[in-house]
Design an enzyme around this catalytic site. Structure first.
Site, PDB file in Angstrom:
ATOM      1  CD  GLU A 101     -28.902  47.530 -64.592  1.00 59.65           C
ATOM      2  OE1 GLU A 101     -29.199  46.603 -65.336  1.00 59.65           O
ATOM      3  OE2 GLU A 101     -29.273  48.700 -64.787  1.00 59.65           O
TER       4      GLU A 101
ATOM      5  CB  SER B 189     -36.272  51.905 -71.863  1.00 59.82           C
ATOM      6  OG  SER B 189     -36.501  51.421 -73.177  1.00 59.82           O
TER       7      SER B 189
ATOM      8  CG  HIS C 266     -31.266  28.248 -49.785  1.00 58.93           C
ATOM      9  ND1 HIS C 266     -30.282  27.362 -50.166  1.00 58.93           N
ATOM     10  CD2 HIS C 266     -31.377  28.114 -48.438  1.00 58.93           C
ATOM     11  CE1 HIS C 266     -29.843  26.698 -49.097  1.00 58.93           C
ATOM     12  NE2 HIS C 266     -30.486  27.143 -48.047  1.00 58.93           N
TER      13      HIS C 266
ATOM     14  CE  LYS D  21     -37.006  48.220 -67.919  1.00 60.43           C
ATOM     15  NZ  LYS D  21     -36.150  47.680 -68.998  1.00 60.43           N
TER      16      LYS D  21
END
Ligand code: ARG
Length: 463
Positions: free
Chosen positions: A295, A282, A161, A288
């Site tokens: 991804e 970024s 979970h 970043k």
């Protein structure tokens, strides 16, 4: 062309030429040209067979085989001129052959149809693609094995979970990924068996009047056998669908790994650092560092599942035998092959350079009462029924939550308040290392078992 006629290879019965719109709409050479090698090999094998059974003269067969060799060389040198008016890869190559060698080129298509020709080309292409993918999978599987070995002792939280559940070793986690990948590998090889069967000889749909030798062609092209039914062989693309199903499952696995890597590389988890060369920054936020590879892999998974969907729906309404719908099989199939290959390749490069932050992994495992089950098991060994042990430890966890500490920070007196069976030896049992070492059977997470699993894997794959 005489006025009012049609100059296509099939144009004899036509009284007007094809409209430009129709040509653009129906051409496939822009994407099926990548079958050129398979198409040429198939034609050469067909010509040799026709010669063997006496349908084609030796000189014609020789001219065809050599002419096709020359065309292949020209294609590979980037000098071949593909023409969309010639529809597809098959007619582009056949027309050029005839332009070069004349009469003999016109005899090549004897006893054959583009229907069995294209089915043969696609099967050959997919077979070779599977072999290539299996090689790429093997490299990635080896990288996982090496990483598992490097991190065989590294403790991290195991989750259910997405809540901290029990300590596991990072190595064990990598071996879980590898298990998924090895099943994908075996699914692909299984699909290969049904792919590697020769349709050529089925002709348009019913077979041919010539005394062909299909087994001879199969031998030349490395097929394991010949298809049993001509109607089926020219029309079904289930082998391509099956491949896309295997590819989709494989991508689902890579997508799940990706999700974990994305989470693990956040500052909140901080379990791993991905190498700079596989990340981007970024344009606005200077701090970043984004995990683009996982991804993109996660995103491309949707695309491969879409390829599978496209092929399933493509097939579902088709009566026997060949229908032009099947021309639409190629782009999804090629896309699935290309996408899976690219994802496997980049993971093969990324995995060896994943930096595991062992301190962060251990701290996360220590923070979530991950050894509570070990405390319950300790009480069971002292004679308490498991349900009672579970309850007692649950109360101890609740107390630790209130105090804001770990189970092992509670004093012996405090612990004994939950069960008088608890003694001083409990502390070594509820450490992370103690918890890991106790799970010491085949398939479990202890460092010893992880090493044994790696050794078995290396032995079975020669890695
Ligand atoms: N380009 C076609 C395909 O991909 C080749 C077969 C065409 N056959 C036909 N009867 N028009 O399926």
């Amino acid at each position: 062309m005489s006025s009012g006629g049609n100059s296509k290879l099939w144009g004899g019965r036509f009284t007007e030429s094809t409209s430009d719109l129709m040509e653009a709409f129906s051409e496939s050479v822009s994407f099926d040209r990548r079958l050129y090698r398979q198409d040429i090999a198939g034609s050469q094998a067909h010509a040799r067979m026709l010669e063997k059974v006496g349908v084609l003269g030796a000189e014609d067969a020789k001219a065809i085989v050599e002419g096709l060799d020359a065309i292949r060389a020209e294609i590979e040198a980037g000098r071949f001129e593909w023409k969309s008016q010639l529809e597809d890869v098959h007619m582009n190559i056949e027309s050029e052959l005839t332009r070069r060698i004349g009469e003999a080129g016109k005899r090549l298509h004897t006893g054959r149809s583009r229907n069995d020709q294209v089915a043969t080309d696609v099967r050959l292409y997919l077979r070779d693609a599977i072999d290539d993918l299996v090689g790429v999978i093997d490299r990635l599987a080896l990288a996982l094995l090496d990483l598992a070995e490097r991190e065989a002792d590294t403790v991290m939280p195991g989750f259910t979970h997405l809540q901290v559940a029990q300590p596991v070793t990072f190595g064990h986690h990598m071996l879980a990924w590898r298990e998924q990948l090895m099943r994908d590998r075996s699914r692909l090889l299984d699909a290969r068996r049904r792919t590697n069967v020769l349709p050529l000889g089925s002709a348009a749909l019913a077979g041919t009047v010539y005394p062909i030798d299909r087994a001879f062609v199969a031998g030349l092209l490395g097929f394991d056998g010949v298809t049993e039914n001509s109607l089926d062989a020219v029309s079904d693309r289930d082998f391509a669908i099956e491949f896309c199903a295997c590819a989709s499952l494989l991508m689902v696995h890579l997508s799940r790994w990706s999700e974990e890597l994305i989470l693990w590389s956040t500052p909140m988890f901080g379990f791993v650092a991905l190498p700079d060369r596989f990340c981007t920054g970024s344009s606005i936020m200077p701090q970043k560092k984004n995990p683009d590879v996982p991804e993109l892999v996660r995103g491309k998974t949707g695309r491969v599942i879409g390829d599978l969907q496209a092929l399933l729906v493509l097939m579902k309404g088709q009566p026997l035998a060949y229908n032009r719908d099947n021309q639409e099989d190629k782009e999804p199939l090629f896309d699935a092959i290309d996408t899976v290959s690219a994802c496997l390749r980049i993971y093969g490069e990324l995995v060896p350079s994943i930096a595991v932050r062992r301190d962060r992994c251990a701290a996360a495992a220590a923070a979530g009462y991950s050894t509570a089950t070990d405390l319950a098991d300790y009480l069971v060994k002292k004679g308490l029924p498991f349900r009672d042990a579970h309850h007692a430890v649950g109360s101890a966890v609740a107390r630790a939550v209130v105090v804001g500490c770990e189970l092992s920070d509670l004093s012996l007196d405090e612990l004994r308040g939950f069960s008088p069976l608890i003694e001083a030896d409990v502390y070594e049992r509820i450490t992370l290392q103690g918890s890991l070492a106790a799970r010491n059977h085949i398939g479990a997470t202890s460092p010893e078992q992880v090493r044994a699993a790696i050794a078995r894997a290396r032995k079975s794959t020669g890695g």
